[in-house]
Design a protein around this motif. Structure first.
Motif, PDB file in Angstrom:
ATOM      1  N   LEU A   1       0.821  -1.193   0.000  1.00 69.82           N
ATOM      2  CA  LEU A   1       0.000   0.000   0.000  1.00 69.82           C
ATOM      3  C   LEU A   1       0.864   1.256   0.000  1.00 69.82           C
ATOM      4  O   LEU A   1       2.084   1.178  -0.036  1.00 69.82           O
ATOM      5  N   HIS A   2       0.214   2.417   0.054  1.00 72.25           N
ATOM      6  CA  HIS A   2       0.923   3.685  -0.107  1.00 72.25           C
ATOM      7  C   HIS A   2       1.869   3.969   1.065  1.00 72.25           C
ATOM      8  O   HIS A   2       1.726   3.444   2.152  1.00 72.25           O
ATOM      9  N   ALA A   3       2.840   4.831   0.777  1.00 71.01           N
ATOM     10  CA  ALA A   3       3.796   5.345   1.772  1.00 71.01           C
ATOM     11  C   ALA A   3       4.678   4.261   2.385  1.00 71.01           C
ATOM     12  O   ALA A   3       5.155   4.407   3.508  1.00 71.01           O
ATOM     13  N   VAL A   4       4.931   3.204   1.645  1.00 69.15           N
ATOM     14  CA  VAL A   4       5.850   2.153   2.099  1.00 69.15           C
ATOM     15  C   VAL A   4       7.272   2.511   1.686  1.00 69.15           C
ATOM     16  O   VAL A   4       7.503   3.016   0.583  1.00 69.15           O
ATOM     17  N   THR A   5       8.228   2.242   2.568  1.00 70.67           N
ATOM     18  CA  THR A   5       9.643   2.428   2.268  1.00 70.67           C
ATOM     19  C   THR A   5      10.395   1.121   2.466  1.00 70.67           C
ATOM     20  O   THR A   5      10.275   0.483   3.516  1.00 70.67           O
ATOM     21  N   LEU A   6      11.145   0.713   1.451  1.00 74.13           N
ATOM     22  CA  LEU A   6      12.118  -0.380   1.573  1.00 74.13           C
ATOM     23  C   LEU A   6      13.475   0.293   1.462  1.00 74.13           C
ATOM     24  O   LEU A   6      13.990   0.516   0.363  1.00 74.13           O
ATOM     25  N   GLY A   7      14.043   0.668   2.609  1.00 81.43           N
ATOM     26  CA  GLY A   7      15.212   1.526   2.610  1.00 81.43           C
ATOM     27  C   GLY A   7      16.394   0.958   3.346  1.00 81.43           C
ATOM     28  O   GLY A   7      16.358  -0.148   3.897  1.00 81.43           O
ATOM     29  N   GLY A   8      17.457   1.740   3.379  1.00 87.47           N
ATOM     30  CA  GLY A   8      18.658   1.379   4.114  1.00 87.47           C
ATOM     31  C   GLY A   8      18.636   1.977   5.511  1.00 87.47           C
ATOM     32  O   GLY A   8      17.671   2.623   5.932  1.00 87.47           O
ATOM     33  N   THR A   9      19.737   1.796   6.227  1.00 85.57           N
ATOM     34  CA  THR A   9      19.825   2.317   7.599  1.00 85.57           C
ATOM     35  C   THR A   9      20.990   3.291   7.760  1.00 85.57           C
ATOM     36  O   THR A   9      21.296   3.702   8.880  1.00 85.57           O
ATOM     37  N   GLY A  10      21.634   3.650   6.673  1.00 84.57           N
ATOM     38  CA  GLY A  10      22.771   4.562   6.758  1.00 84.57           C
ATOM     39  C   GLY A  10      23.301   4.857   5.378  1.00 84.57           C
ATOM     40  O   GLY A  10      22.595   4.678   4.379  1.00 84.57           O
ATOM     41  N   LYS A  11      24.560   5.283   5.309  1.00 83.47           N
ATOM     42  CA  LYS A  11      25.129   5.652   4.009  1.00 83.47           C
ATOM     43  C   LYS A  11      26.091   4.608   3.452  1.00 83.47           C
ATOM     44  O   LYS A  11      26.752   4.848   2.446  1.00 83.47           O
ATOM     45  N   SER A  12      26.172   3.456   4.106  1.00 82.19           N
ATOM     46  CA  SER A  12      27.056   2.395   3.617  1.00 82.19           C
ATOM     47  C   SER A  12      26.581   1.890   2.264  1.00 82.19           C
ATOM     48  O   SER A  12      25.376   1.752   2.018  1.00 82.19           O
TER      49      SER A  12
ATOM     50  N   SER B   1       4.081 -13.409   4.725  1.00 82.02           N
ATOM     51  CA  SER B   1       3.956 -12.695   5.992  1.00 82.02           C
ATOM     52  C   SER B   1       3.197 -11.396   5.786  1.00 82.02           C
ATOM     53  O   SER B   1       2.956 -10.963   4.653  1.00 82.02           O
ATOM     54  N   ARG B   2       2.826 -10.759   6.913  1.00 86.05           N
ATOM     55  CA  ARG B   2       2.122  -9.474   6.862  1.00 86.05           C
ATOM     56  C   ARG B   2       2.889  -8.448   7.689  1.00 86.05           C
ATOM     57  O   ARG B   2       3.310  -8.733   8.815  1.00 86.05           O
TER      58      ARG B   2
ATOM     59  N   GLY C   1       9.781 -11.661   0.551  1.00 85.66           N
ATOM     60  CA  GLY C   1       9.424 -12.948  -0.038  1.00 85.66           C
ATOM     61  C   GLY C   1       8.148 -12.904  -0.853  1.00 85.66           C
ATOM     62  O   GLY C   1       7.517 -11.852  -1.030  1.00 85.66           O
ATOM     63  N   ASN C   2       7.743 -14.055  -1.344  1.00 84.14           N
ATOM     64  CA  ASN C   2       6.532 -14.171  -2.152  1.00 84.14           C
ATOM     65  C   ASN C   2       5.285 -14.017  -1.269  1.00 84.14           C
ATOM     66  O   ASN C   2       5.273 -14.429  -0.110  1.00 84.14           O
ATOM     67  N   GLY C   3       4.241 -13.445  -1.834  1.00 86.69           N
ATOM     68  CA  GLY C   3       2.946 -13.429  -1.165  1.00 86.69           C
ATOM     69  C   GLY C   3       2.835 -12.525   0.041  1.00 86.69           C
ATOM     70  O   GLY C   3       1.887 -12.643   0.820  1.00 86.69           O
ATOM     71  N   VAL C   4       3.764 -11.589   0.211  1.00 87.85           N
ATOM     72  CA  VAL C   4       3.779 -10.718   1.396  1.00 87.85           C
ATOM     73  C   VAL C   4       2.804  -9.558   1.211  1.00 87.85           C
ATOM     74  O   VAL C   4       2.665  -9.007   0.117  1.00 87.85           O
ATOM     75  N   LEU C   5       2.154  -9.162   2.294  1.00 92.36           N
ATOM     76  CA  LEU C   5       1.283  -7.991   2.331  1.00 92.36           C
ATOM     77  C   LEU C   5       1.942  -6.931   3.210  1.00 92.36           C
ATOM     78  O   LEU C   5       2.243  -7.191   4.377  1.00 92.36           O
ATOM     79  N   ILE C   6       2.181  -5.748   2.647  1.00 91.62           N
ATOM     80  CA  ILE C   6       2.831  -4.654   3.377  1.00 91.62           C
ATOM     81  C   ILE C   6       1.836  -3.505   3.501  1.00 91.62           C
ATOM     82  O   ILE C   6       1.416  -2.916   2.499  1.00 91.62           O
ATOM     83  N   GLY C   7       1.458  -3.184   4.737  1.00 97.85           N
ATOM     84  CA  GLY C   7       0.443  -2.178   4.988  1.00 97.85           C
ATOM     85  C   GLY C   7       0.927  -0.764   4.757  1.00 97.85           C
ATOM     86  O   GLY C   7       2.135  -0.485   4.681  1.00 97.85           O
ATOM     87  N   ALA C   8      -0.019   0.165   4.696  1.00 97.66           N
ATOM     88  CA  ALA C   8       0.270   1.564   4.411  1.00 97.66           C
ATOM     89  C   ALA C   8       1.211   2.159   5.454  1.00 97.66           C
ATOM     90  O   ALA C   8       1.054   1.943   6.656  1.00 97.66           O
ATOM     91  N   GLY C   9       2.194   2.890   4.972  1.00 98.15           N
ATOM     92  CA  GLY C   9       3.104   3.602   5.861  1.00 98.15           C
ATOM     93  C   GLY C   9       4.174   2.757   6.521  1.00 98.15           C
ATOM     94  O   GLY C   9       4.946   3.276   7.329  1.00 98.15           O
ATOM     95  N   ALA C  10       4.253   1.491   6.190  1.00 97.23           N
ATOM     96  CA  ALA C  10       5.265   0.621   6.800  1.00 97.23           C
ATOM     97  C   ALA C  10       6.654   0.983   6.282  1.00 97.23           C
ATOM     98  O   ALA C  10       6.833   1.310   5.106  1.00 97.23           O
ATOM     99  N   LYS C  11       7.634   0.924   7.159  1.00 92.79           N
ATOM    100  CA  LYS C  11       9.032   1.178   6.818  1.00 92.79           C
ATOM    101  C   LYS C  11       9.832  -0.076   7.156  1.00 92.79           C
ATOM    102  O   LYS C  11       9.886  -0.492   8.316  1.00 92.79           O
ATOM    103  N   ILE C  12      10.443  -0.658   6.138  1.00 90.24           N
ATOM    104  CA  ILE C  12      11.268  -1.857   6.308  1.00 90.24           C
ATOM    105  C   ILE C  12      12.682  -1.458   5.941  1.00 90.24           C
ATOM    106  O   ILE C  12      12.951  -1.072   4.800  1.00 90.24           O
ATOM    107  N   LEU C  13      13.579  -1.514   6.912  1.00 82.33           N
ATOM    108  CA  LEU C  13      14.885  -0.882   6.750  1.00 82.33           C
ATOM    109  C   LEU C  13      16.027  -1.860   6.966  1.00 82.33           C
ATOM    110  O   LEU C  13      16.038  -2.639   7.927  1.00 82.33           O
ATOM    111  N   GLY C  14      17.010  -1.796   6.075  1.00 88.53           N
ATOM    112  CA  GLY C  14      18.217  -2.597   6.211  1.00 88.53           C
ATOM    113  C   GLY C  14      18.176  -3.879   5.405  1.00 88.53           C
ATOM    114  O   GLY C  14      17.150  -4.259   4.834  1.00 88.53           O
ATOM    115  N   ASN C  15      19.304  -4.561   5.365  1.00 91.00           N
ATOM    116  CA  ASN C  15      19.430  -5.811   4.617  1.00 91.00           C
ATOM    117  C   ASN C  15      18.862  -6.950   5.458  1.00 91.00           C
ATOM    118  O   ASN C  15      19.584  -7.788   6.004  1.00 91.00           O
ATOM    119  N   ILE C  16      17.528  -6.963   5.574  1.00 95.49           N
ATOM    120  CA  ILE C  16      16.813  -7.968   6.340  1.00 95.49           C
ATOM    121  C   ILE C  16      15.843  -8.686   5.415  1.00 95.49           C
ATOM    122  O   ILE C  16      15.596  -8.239   4.286  1.00 95.49           O
TER     123      ILE C  16
END
Length: 268
Positions: A180-191, A221-222, A200-215
């Protein structure tokens, strides 16, 4: 395999044309628009290249120039059309406001932004870096969707509403993902280096979620709306909060398809 893909895309294109014919406009202005975008085109590929070009052309590159570039890339990489068709099916199946296949194709900026990325991706992989980055910039300006062409994104993707989505250079997204809107798949620094999330496959990411780093976020999953995810998420789980923590199972085998964002198994 290529023949099967071509047949599937052709069937989808025929369905779009059929829908347009059944939903004829009662205004001359809309009739002219549909004639130019759909009826004057001979194939899904031609119409896709034209639609994307029409939305991001400007004083740097006019529509005809971009159409030529896009048709050339789609001809070289038929997977662009295949992925676009699967994306279209995802929008139709998952968005309750979507009643026809032509709606995302013509009017949904999430769909059009995603196809802009797909073209920029093949340009980036073939060392056409300047044009790839230019398309990234124009998609960000036109749609508010900033996807680096170095990111790897599967098919059957739905970017719902799509405003303010950011996906970093080394991010990886599997197949059949809903975001959904306002999702970020970002880093955690300038490296530099591998620094963005792997979804992964079949994942649902809700509005405004921030997923950060090489994880990693495991299959099916949701991620609850507004969550900040800083640690890897196992498959088939739900995480929520700031920082996000595991709050239960995903609740269904394919959350990206059901689009159920409630933390409890309640009926809407």
């Amino acid at each position: 395999m290529t023949k099967d893909i071509n047949n599937q895309v052709k069937k989808l294109w025929n369905k779009i044309v059929e829908e347009i014919n059944l939903n004829k406009s009662d205004t001359e202005m809309a009739k002219d628009f549909l004639q130019k975008i759909i009826h004057d085109k001979s194939s899904f590929q031609e119409a896709l290249a034209s639609r994307v070009a029409s939305k991001i052309c400007n004083q740097d590159f006019n529509q005809k120039q971009l159409e030529l570039i896009f048709n050339n890339q789609i001809s070289k990489f038929p997977s662009i059309c295949d992925s676009a068709a699967k994306d279209l099916l995802a929008f139709y199946a998952r968005d309750p406001a979507c009643n026809y296949f032509y709606q995302p194709f013509l009017y949904y900026k999430g769909f059009i932004a995603l196809q802009t990325y797909r073209i920029s991706r093949v340009l980036f992989k073939t060392n056409n870096t300047h044009m790839a980055l230019y398309l990234q910039m124009r998609a960000s300006e036109a749609f508010g969707v900033d996807i680096h062409p170095g990111a790897s994104i599967g098919s059957g993707i739905m970017l719902d509403h799509a405003h303010n989505i950011v996906i970093g250079e080394t991010a990886v997204i599997g197949n059949q993902v809903s975001m959904l809107h306002a999702v970020t798949l970002g880093g955690t620094g300038k490296s530099k280096g591998d620094r963005h999330p792997k979804i992964g496959n079949g994942v649902l990411i809700g509005a405004g979620a921030k997923i950060l780093g090489n994880i990693t976020v495991g299959n099916c999953s949701r991620i609850a709306a507004g969550s900040v995810v800083l640690k890897s998420v196992p498959s088939c789980k739900t995480v929520a909060g700031v920082p996000a923590r595991e709050v239960g199972d995903a609740g269904c085998p394919e959350p990206a398809k059901t689009m159920n964002q409630l933390l409890k198994a309640e009926k809407v």
